[in-house]
Write an enzyme that holds these catalytic residues in place. Structure first.
Site, PDB file in Angstrom:
ATOM      1  N   PHE A 182       0.811  -1.222   0.000  1.00  0.00           N
ATOM      2  CA  PHE A 182       0.000   0.000   0.000  1.00  0.00           C
ATOM      3  C   PHE A 182       0.844   1.273   0.000  1.00  0.00           C
ATOM      4  O   PHE A 182       0.313   2.355  -0.236  1.00  0.00           O
ATOM      5  CB  PHE A 182      -0.845   0.085   1.288  1.00  0.00           C
ATOM      6  N   ALA A 183       2.124   1.139   0.356  1.00  0.00           N
ATOM      7  CA  ALA A 183       2.900   2.335   0.698  1.00  0.00           C
ATOM      8  C   ALA A 183       3.052   3.275  -0.496  1.00  0.00           C
ATOM      9  O   ALA A 183       3.645   2.902  -1.510  1.00  0.00           O
ATOM     10  CB  ALA A 183       4.279   1.910   1.199  1.00  0.00           C
ATOM     11  N   ALA A 184       2.529   4.470  -0.376  1.00  0.00           N
ATOM     12  CA  ALA A 184       2.645   5.454  -1.466  1.00  0.00           C
ATOM     13  C   ALA A 184       2.224   6.829  -0.973  1.00  0.00           C
ATOM     14  O   ALA A 184       1.480   6.945   0.005  1.00  0.00           O
ATOM     15  CB  ALA A 184       1.743   5.049  -2.630  1.00  0.00           C
TER      16      ALA A 184
ATOM     17  N   TYR B 156       0.507  11.384  -9.811  1.00  0.00           N
ATOM     18  CA  TYR B 156       0.116  10.289  -8.910  1.00  0.00           C
ATOM     19  C   TYR B 156      -0.362   9.071  -9.712  1.00  0.00           C
ATOM     20  O   TYR B 156       0.125   7.945  -9.524  1.00  0.00           O
ATOM     21  CB  TYR B 156      -0.984  10.766  -7.956  1.00  0.00           C
TER      22      TYR B 156
ATOM     23  N   HIS C  56     -10.999  14.688   0.876  1.00  0.00           N
ATOM     24  CA  HIS C  56     -12.081  13.783   0.460  1.00  0.00           C
ATOM     25  C   HIS C  56     -13.445  14.242   0.958  1.00  0.00           C
ATOM     26  O   HIS C  56     -13.600  14.708   2.085  1.00  0.00           O
ATOM     27  CB  HIS C  56     -11.788  12.363   0.945  1.00  0.00           C
TER      28      HIS C  56
ATOM     29  N   PHE D 237     -18.006  21.367  -5.704  1.00  0.00           N
ATOM     30  CA  PHE D 237     -17.153  21.765  -6.831  1.00  0.00           C
ATOM     31  C   PHE D 237     -17.869  21.530  -8.161  1.00  0.00           C
ATOM     32  O   PHE D 237     -17.659  20.535  -8.827  1.00  0.00           O
ATOM     33  CB  PHE D 237     -15.829  21.002  -6.791  1.00  0.00           C
TER      34      PHE D 237
ATOM     35  N   ARG E 263     -19.426   9.602  -8.350  1.00  0.00           N
ATOM     36  CA  ARG E 263     -18.286   8.732  -8.051  1.00  0.00           C
ATOM     37  C   ARG E 263     -18.793   7.407  -7.477  1.00  0.00           C
ATOM     38  O   ARG E 263     -19.890   7.348  -6.921  1.00  0.00           O
ATOM     39  CB  ARG E 263     -17.361   9.386  -6.999  1.00  0.00           C
TER      40      ARG E 263
ATOM     41  N   ASP F 151     -11.536  17.097 -12.537  1.00  0.00           N
ATOM     42  CA  ASP F 151     -12.624  16.222 -12.085  1.00  0.00           C
ATOM     43  C   ASP F 151     -13.518  15.816 -13.264  1.00  0.00           C
ATOM     44  O   ASP F 151     -14.272  16.642 -13.779  1.00  0.00           O
ATOM     45  CB  ASP F 151     -13.512  16.955 -11.056  1.00  0.00           C
TER      46      ASP F 151
END
Ligand code: UDP
Length: 334
Positions: free
Chosen positions: A73-75, A141, A189, A208, A221, A290
């Site tokens: 998961f590390a990021a 990302y 979020h 937004f 989403r 978005d």
């Protein structure tokens, strides 16, 4: 099985550690604790503090613990930040993952489950999005996650590394009971911000954009509950262990979406149960990058792994997030 969970002290990692343990697996965590929280882990889980950029340390951990499989998961995970600090993101996410892959090959090749993202698809009209949709990440990302997916495929081809890549849609909620939950340094979020607004830590919610081509004008989403997502990792690692597959990529989402207005409506309904007024809200300009609608085609993981999300009701999902934030208004540190 004995699992090494890299980045296991983070939001999704810590929920996965819990679900792995509930399924009877042994867990060791490797985390640099920059974004994660040691408090998010059960007291009896070994947590090795270490960084993927330290190749020697990674190899040492693999040699010392000899896991049967690894979940990675590390990021660094912030889209906006990645655009301003590409070097940091490429180095941390890509070089760090490369060090892990090298260490796996140098010690013992064991199955790997990798945490990827719907951001690898970029904007698409092809909604719901299948796994074989074109891959055009629009952020650094997303690019780092796609590069890592490609490195994993190359290690699979060259070294028979068994892998499952999970591409997450919008992860949200918290383990029922409110013990652990989302606690990022930078809060961006929707559901987390709405809960913090309800707690009076923010003045109002910004929507937004309300002029998108969607039924109520706000973005749609696919919100997948973090505990369901954690279960998807358990299913993936167990399927790899059984040898059910050796190379697979899955979307993880519910397969249907909710609009920003629907999410805020669900938050209003949950907080109303405690007598709180509806969230103040204001229409703001669209947020750059978005797309109007991002929904997973989630059939593949259902068919292959038997993925059965438990949290499909938006209000239930929001209620778990609210329980966490209300009981930990300042996150783990508070
Ligand atoms: N959003 C919003 N106001 C906020 C935060 C988010 O209207 O304060 C919208 C955002 O534009 C997107 C959706 O909520 O359409 C989900 O955003 P989030 O940042 O939670 O996840 P993302 O889709 O960016 O991964």
């Amino acid at each position: 099985m004995k699992l090494l969970v890299v980045g296991g002290a983070g939001y999704i990692g810590s929920h996965t550690v819990r679900q792995l343990r509930a399924a009877g697996h042994e867990v060791v965590v490797l985390d640099n604790l920059t974004g994660g929280h040691a408090q998010a882990l059960p007291a009896d889980v070994a947590c090795v503090r270490g960084d993927l950029l330290d190749a020697e340390a990674v190899r040492t951990v693999l040699e010392a613990h000899r896991p049967d499989a690894i979940i990675h998961f590390a990021a660094l995970i912030e889209v906006g930040e990645s655009m301003g600090a590409p070097g940091r993101y490429y180095c941390n996410n890509v070089v760090g993952s490369l060090n892990l892959l090298d260490a796996i090959v140098q010690t013992r090749v064991v199955p790997l489950v990798f945490s990827s993202t719907a951001a690898v698809y970029g904007t698409t009209d092809n909604v719901p999005i299948p796994e074989d949709a074109p891959l055009h990440p629009e952020s650094v990302y997303g690019e780092t996650k796609l590069m890592t997916e490609r490195m994993i495929q190359a290690f699979h081809a060259a070294h028979a590394l068994p892998f499952v890549v999970l591409r997450y849609f919008n992860v949200c909620g918290a383990a029922p009971g409110g013990e652990i939950g989302e606690d990022h340094t930078n809060k961006t979020h929707l559901i987390e911000l709405a809960c913090l607004t309800a707690l009076g830590q923010r003045e109002k919610m910004m929507i937004f954009g309300d002029d998108y081509p969607t039924p109520d004008g706000t973005c749609i989403r696919d919100y997948v509950h973090v505990q369901d997502l954690a279960d998807a990792h358990v299913l993936a690692v167990e399927a790899l262990e059984r040898g059910q597959m050796s190379a697979a990529t899955y979307n993880v989402g519910l397969g249907h979406g909710f609009s920003v207005r629907e999410v805020l409506g669900a938050v209003d309904a949950v907080i109303a149960e405690e007598g709180l007024p509806p969230l103040p809200r204001e229409i703001a300009p669209r947020r750059a990058g978005d797309p109007p609608r991002l929904v997973a085609d989630a059939r593949r993981i259902v068919e292959d792994l038997g993925f059965q999300p438990q949290f499909t009701d938006l209000k239930e999902i929001v209620r778990t997030a609210w329980e966490w934030h209300r009981s930990h208004p300042h996150g783990f540190e508070g």
